[in-house]
Design a protein around this motif. Structure first.
Motif, PDB file in Angstrom:
ATOM      1  N   THR A   1      46.886  78.126  29.990  1.00 48.63           N
ATOM      2  CA  THR A   1      45.544  78.658  30.265  1.00 48.63           C
ATOM      3  C   THR A   1      44.704  77.513  30.790  1.00 48.63           C
ATOM      4  O   THR A   1      45.176  76.367  30.860  1.00 48.63           O
ATOM      5  CB  THR A   1      44.908  79.254  28.988  1.00 48.63           C
ATOM      6  N   PHE A   2      43.452  77.794  31.157  1.00 50.00           N
ATOM      7  CA  PHE A   2      42.543  76.694  31.471  1.00 50.00           C
ATOM      8  C   PHE A   2      42.226  75.959  30.168  1.00 50.00           C
ATOM      9  O   PHE A   2      42.034  76.579  29.119  1.00 50.00           O
ATOM     10  CB  PHE A   2      41.267  77.231  32.138  1.00 50.00           C
ATOM     11  N   TYR A   3      42.139  74.647  30.264  1.00 51.40           N
ATOM     12  CA  TYR A   3      41.941  73.760  29.122  1.00 51.40           C
ATOM     13  C   TYR A   3      40.814  74.226  28.175  1.00 51.40           C
ATOM     14  O   TYR A   3      40.917  74.107  26.952  1.00 51.40           O
ATOM     15  CB  TYR A   3      41.638  72.364  29.680  1.00 51.40           C
ATOM     16  N   ALA A   4      39.734  74.785  28.772  1.00 50.23           N
ATOM     17  CA  ALA A   4      38.556  75.142  27.966  1.00 50.23           C
ATOM     18  C   ALA A   4      38.859  76.175  26.889  1.00 50.23           C
ATOM     19  O   ALA A   4      38.185  76.201  25.854  1.00 50.23           O
ATOM     20  CB  ALA A   4      37.434  75.658  28.865  1.00 50.23           C
ATOM     21  N   SER A   5      39.865  77.042  27.108  1.00 51.30           N
ATOM     22  CA  SER A   5      40.181  78.066  26.090  1.00 51.30           C
ATOM     23  C   SER A   5      40.471  77.395  24.752  1.00 51.30           C
ATOM     24  O   SER A   5      40.112  77.916  23.696  1.00 51.30           O
ATOM     25  CB  SER A   5      41.410  78.889  26.494  1.00 51.30           C
ATOM     26  N   ALA A   6      41.143  76.237  24.797  1.00 56.12           N
ATOM     27  CA  ALA A   6      41.473  75.507  23.562  1.00 56.12           C
ATOM     28  C   ALA A   6      40.419  74.477  23.201  1.00 56.12           C
ATOM     29  O   ALA A   6      40.109  74.271  22.020  1.00 56.12           O
ATOM     30  CB  ALA A   6      42.828  74.819  23.722  1.00 56.12           C
TER      31      ALA A   6
ATOM     32  N   SER B   1      33.274  80.276  41.328  1.00 57.69           N
ATOM     33  CA  SER B   1      34.457  80.862  41.981  1.00 57.69           C
ATOM     34  C   SER B   1      35.032  82.061  41.229  1.00 57.69           C
ATOM     35  O   SER B   1      36.023  82.661  41.653  1.00 57.69           O
ATOM     36  CB  SER B   1      35.549  79.797  42.127  1.00 57.69           C
ATOM     37  N   LYS B   2      34.412  82.430  40.099  1.00 57.14           N
ATOM     38  CA  LYS B   2      34.953  83.549  39.314  1.00 57.14           C
ATOM     39  C   LYS B   2      34.751  84.887  40.035  1.00 57.14           C
ATOM     40  O   LYS B   2      34.008  84.969  41.004  1.00 57.14           O
ATOM     41  CB  LYS B   2      34.255  83.599  37.931  1.00 57.14           C
ATOM     42  N   ASN B   3      35.375  85.958  39.532  1.00 57.66           N
ATOM     43  CA  ASN B   3      35.247  87.274  40.174  1.00 57.66           C
ATOM     44  C   ASN B   3      33.787  87.707  40.268  1.00 57.66           C
ATOM     45  O   ASN B   3      33.388  88.391  41.211  1.00 57.66           O
ATOM     46  CB  ASN B   3      36.028  88.336  39.396  1.00 57.66           C
TER      47      ASN B   3
ATOM     48  N   GLU C   1      38.588  87.982  23.111  1.00 55.24           N
ATOM     49  CA  GLU C   1      39.113  87.984  24.478  1.00 55.24           C
ATOM     50  C   GLU C   1      38.473  86.841  25.260  1.00 55.24           C
ATOM     51  O   GLU C   1      37.243  86.754  25.295  1.00 55.24           O
ATOM     52  CB  GLU C   1      38.726  89.272  25.205  1.00 55.24           C
ATOM     53  N   ASP C   2      39.280  85.983  25.883  1.00 51.84           N
ATOM     54  CA  ASP C   2      38.746  85.045  26.864  1.00 51.84           C
ATOM     55  C   ASP C   2      38.888  85.751  28.210  1.00 51.84           C
ATOM     56  O   ASP C   2      39.958  85.755  28.821  1.00 51.84           O
ATOM     57  CB  ASP C   2      39.517  83.720  26.837  1.00 51.84           C
ATOM     58  N   ALA C   3      37.779  86.371  28.612  1.00 49.67           N
ATOM     59  CA  ALA C   3      37.788  87.212  29.812  1.00 49.67           C
ATOM     60  C   ALA C   3      37.208  86.479  31.023  1.00 49.67           C
ATOM     61  O   ALA C   3      36.809  87.118  32.001  1.00 49.67           O
ATOM     62  CB  ALA C   3      37.009  88.501  29.525  1.00 49.67           C
ATOM     63  N   ALA C   4      37.201  85.139  30.951  1.00 54.79           N
ATOM     64  CA  ALA C   4      36.573  84.341  32.023  1.00 54.79           C
ATOM     65  C   ALA C   4      37.112  84.695  33.404  1.00 54.79           C
ATOM     66  O   ALA C   4      36.376  84.661  34.382  1.00 54.79           O
ATOM     67  CB  ALA C   4      36.791  82.849  31.749  1.00 54.79           C
ATOM     68  N   GLN C   5      38.405  85.049  33.469  1.00 60.64           N
ATOM     69  CA  GLN C   5      39.021  85.271  34.783  1.00 60.64           C
ATOM     70  C   GLN C   5      39.211  86.753  35.100  1.00 60.64           C
ATOM     71  O   GLN C   5      39.871  87.070  36.084  1.00 60.64           O
ATOM     72  CB  GLN C   5      40.387  84.554  34.833  1.00 60.64           C
ATOM     73  N   SER C   6      38.675  87.653  34.272  1.00 58.36           N
ATOM     74  CA  SER C   6      39.098  89.051  34.431  1.00 58.36           C
ATOM     75  C   SER C   6      37.966  90.047  34.646  1.00 58.36           C
ATOM     76  O   SER C   6      38.185  91.252  34.489  1.00 58.36           O
ATOM     77  CB  SER C   6      39.923  89.475  33.211  1.00 58.36           C
TER      78      SER C   6
ATOM     79  N   ALA D   1      25.240  79.544  28.200  1.00 59.98           N
ATOM     80  CA  ALA D   1      25.179  78.569  29.292  1.00 59.98           C
ATOM     81  C   ALA D   1      26.453  78.511  30.140  1.00 59.98           C
ATOM     82  O   ALA D   1      26.387  78.164  31.319  1.00 59.98           O
ATOM     83  CB  ALA D   1      24.864  77.187  28.722  1.00 59.98           C
ATOM     84  N   ASN D   2      27.592  78.789  29.569  1.00 63.26           N
ATOM     85  CA  ASN D   2      28.853  78.726  30.336  1.00 63.26           C
ATOM     86  C   ASN D   2      29.952  79.397  29.502  1.00 63.26           C
ATOM     87  O   ASN D   2      29.749  79.730  28.331  1.00 63.26           O
ATOM     88  CB  ASN D   2      29.224  77.264  30.675  1.00 63.26           C
ATOM     89  N   GLY D   3      31.120  79.532  30.118  1.00 61.74           N
ATOM     90  CA  GLY D   3      32.218  80.238  29.452  1.00 61.74           C
ATOM     91  C   GLY D   3      32.885  79.428  28.355  1.00 61.74           C
ATOM     92  O   GLY D   3      33.583  79.997  27.510  1.00 61.74           O
ATOM     93  N   THR D   4      32.713  78.118  28.375  1.00 62.31           N
ATOM     94  CA  THR D   4      33.304  77.276  27.332  1.00 62.31           C
ATOM     95  C   THR D   4      32.485  77.390  26.044  1.00 62.31           C
ATOM     96  O   THR D   4      33.033  77.669  24.965  1.00 62.31           O
ATOM     97  CB  THR D   4      33.361  75.794  27.798  1.00 62.31           C
ATOM     98  N   GLU D   5      31.160  77.179  26.161  1.00 68.43           N
ATOM     99  CA  GLU D   5      30.314  77.339  24.960  1.00 68.43           C
ATOM    100  C   GLU D   5      30.354  78.768  24.457  1.00 68.43           C
ATOM    101  O   GLU D   5      30.208  79.013  23.246  1.00 68.43           O
ATOM    102  CB  GLU D   5      28.880  76.892  25.262  1.00 68.43           C
TER     103      GLU D   5
ATOM    104  N   PHE E   1      32.879  85.540  28.773  1.00 70.03           N
ATOM    105  CA  PHE E   1      32.990  85.520  30.238  1.00 70.03           C
ATOM    106  C   PHE E   1      32.407  84.211  30.765  1.00 70.03           C
ATOM    107  O   PHE E   1      31.514  83.615  30.134  1.00 70.03           O
ATOM    108  CB  PHE E   1      32.188  86.683  30.853  1.00 70.03           C
ATOM    109  N   SER E   2      32.911  83.800  31.920  1.00 68.51           N
ATOM    110  CA  SER E   2      32.337  82.670  32.649  1.00 68.51           C
ATOM    111  C   SER E   2      31.835  83.184  33.984  1.00 68.51           C
ATOM    112  O   SER E   2      32.515  83.992  34.627  1.00 68.51           O
ATOM    113  CB  SER E   2      33.417  81.614  32.891  1.00 68.51           C
ATOM    114  N   PHE E   3      30.664  82.699  34.390  1.00 68.60           N
ATOM    115  CA  PHE E   3      30.163  83.029  35.733  1.00 68.60           C
ATOM    116  C   PHE E   3      30.211  81.806  36.639  1.00 68.60           C
ATOM    117  O   PHE E   3      29.401  81.664  37.550  1.00 68.60           O
ATOM    118  CB  PHE E   3      28.740  83.607  35.643  1.00 68.60           C
TER     119      PHE E   3
HETATM  120  C1  LIG Z   1      40.384  81.099  31.092  1.00 71.10           C
HETATM  121  C2  LIG Z   1      39.094  80.338  31.090  1.00 71.10           C
HETATM  122  N1  LIG Z   1      38.462  80.115  29.923  1.00 71.10           N
HETATM  123  C3  LIG Z   1      37.303  79.459  29.858  1.00 71.10           C
HETATM  124  C4  LIG Z   1      36.686  78.978  31.001  1.00 71.10           C
HETATM  125  C5  LIG Z   1      35.444  78.177  30.847  1.00 71.10           C
HETATM  126  O1  LIG Z   1      34.363  78.668  31.587  1.00 71.10           O
HETATM  127  P1  LIG Z   1      33.216  77.667  32.102  1.00 71.10           P
HETATM  128  O2  LIG Z   1      33.775  76.886  33.237  1.00 71.10           O
HETATM  129  O3  LIG Z   1      32.131  78.590  32.527  1.00 71.10           O
HETATM  130  O4  LIG Z   1      32.807  76.814  30.971  1.00 71.10           O
HETATM  131  C6  LIG Z   1      37.278  79.219  32.260  1.00 71.10           C
HETATM  132  C7  LIG Z   1      36.701  78.832  33.539  1.00 71.10           C
HETATM  133  O5  LIG Z   1      36.257  77.886  33.946  1.00 71.10           O
HETATM  134  C8  LIG Z   1      38.535  79.883  32.301  1.00 71.10           C
HETATM  135  O6  LIG Z   1      39.160  80.092  33.459  1.00 71.10           O
END
Ligand SMILES: Cc1ncc(COP(=O)(O)O)c(C=O)c1O
Length: 362
Positions: free
Chosen positions: A85-90, A182-184, A152-157, A58-62, A177-179
């Motif tokens: 990093t973005f908060y969601a990584s942790a 605004s991602k790549n 790998e948290d590849a959300a931004q790469s 569903a998203n890059g956080t889950e 990955f996150s889609f």
């Molecule tokens: C480094 C990083 N990790 C995790 C996420 C989480 O992805 P999402 O917003 O799709 O939950 C994002 C982006 O939002 C991100 O930039």
């Protein structure tokens, strides 16, 4: 004239008809969850990354929570994660039952290093989250050489290249990955993906994203309702063939800044060894960043300090803040600033940004 911080609509302008056709086709099909579009996009994305398995979520956080659980992370374990990093990584770690252990970053690459990870390892470390921040590539094999599995948290790469032409998604035990739009590679809502070469991890991910079940009749484990949907997958399928062109545009935009002399005024982001980043955000740094922010605002130039407060200092994370200092993190947090970046940023726009930076700092 002004330059926007990012431009998500110009790259899509030529694809509008194809995108509308994809939307219509899903609408007519009546299949909205885990149908042919998701399956096809999973195969295409796996092939793009160079791995056997890609599973839409569903998203890059889950994606991070589910991938960690599929890698066997659970209560009592520790997961090393950068604080810059973005908060969601942790944020994605505690739902597994494990504890985040914050490590430092190199303030020039904004990524973790084998040394910063080593300093955070304990006998309870079960995994390391290597964030490929801003499109740069964290040194995954050097970290794995420490004897810990890497997610790998590849959300931004998406679109970046590592050593020997390998892509993010194929470097660690698993990748997420996150889609986010605004991602790549962005969809038209939320979406995410988990990639892995490991059949067992892939199978667990498929079960976890589907309520911990294979058939929604019997349930094997506590899971999630976390799927990429058919509409988003169909829209992503239209875009994926263009990702490398957009990534080249991002690399070209970085070159425009270099050729316009930006590196003489402030510190540019440094690619890690062997990396060719498709810069998701172009993040520079300067000790007098407030002065820079004011001048850019006056000149109508988009800019943003994404992570002024490191994650370990955010209220819900303070309980896991490290005892020692994280000097690279603190330096990066204090001095970084994202300036305009997109696949279509022109040399003229880069010149305008550099002129404004020069009037602030020159
Ligand atoms: C480094 C990083 N990790 C995790 C996420 C989480 O992805 P999402 O917003 O799709 O939950 C994002 C982006 O939002 C991100 O930039």
């Amino acid at each position: 004239m002004g330059v926007p911080l990012f431009d998500t609509s110009t790259p899509l302008a030529g694809l509008r008809e194809e995108l509308r056709a994809a939307l219509n086709s899903v609408m007519e099909s009546g299949r909205f969850i885990l149908g042919p579009e998701v399956s096809a996009f999973e195969s295409e994305f796996a092939a793009y990354c160079g791995v056997e398995h890609a599973i839409g979520v569903a998203n890059g956080t889950e994606a991070i929570t589910i991938a960690l659980r599929a890698m066997g992370v659970g209560p009592g374990d520790e997961v090393v994660v950068p604080s810059f990093t973005f908060y969601a990584s942790a944020e994605a770690i505690p739902p597994t039952g494990a504890t985040p252990v914050f490590c430092d970053v190199d303030p020039h690459t904004y990524c973790v290093t084998a040394d910063t990870v080593r300093a955070a390892l304990t006998p309870r470390t079960k995994a390391v989250i290597a964030v490929h921040l801003f499109g740069n590539i964290a040194p995954v094999s050097e970290i794995e050489a420490l004897g810990v599995p890497v997610l790998e948290d590849a959300a931004q790469s998406a679109g970046s290249l590592a050593d020997e032409g390998l892509r993010p998604g194929a470097l660690g035990t698993a990748a997420t990955f996150s889609f986010f739009p605004s991602k790549n590679l962005g969809c038209f809502g939320d979406g995410g993906m988990i990639t892995t070469r490991d059949e067992r991890i892939a199978e667990r991910v498929r079960t976890l994203r589907f309520h911990g079940s294979h058939d929604k009749v019997t349930y094997e484990m506590l899971g999630y309702n976390s799927r990429l949907d058919e509409l988003q997958a169909a829209l992503l399928r239209v875009q994926l063939p263009h990702l490398d062109t957009w990534a080249d545009g991002r690399r070209r935009a970085g070159s425009h800044y270099e050729e316009a002399g930006l590196g003489e005024l402030l510190t540019l982001p440094r690619p890690t060894d062997g990396a060719a980043p498709a810069w998701h955000l172009y993040v520079v740094s300067h000790p007098q960043v407030e002065r820079l922010e004011q001048t850019l605002a006056g000149a109508g130039i988009g800019h943003k300090a994404y992570y002024r407060t490191p994650v370990h200092q955010q209220v819900p994370m303070r309980q896991w803040a490290p005892q020692g200092e994280l000097p690279g993190t603190e330096h990066a947090a204090r001095t970084h600033l994202a300036i305009p970046m997109s696949p279509v940023l022109t040399r003229e726009q880069a010149d305008e940004v550099v002129a404004a930076v020069c009037s602030a700092l020159g």
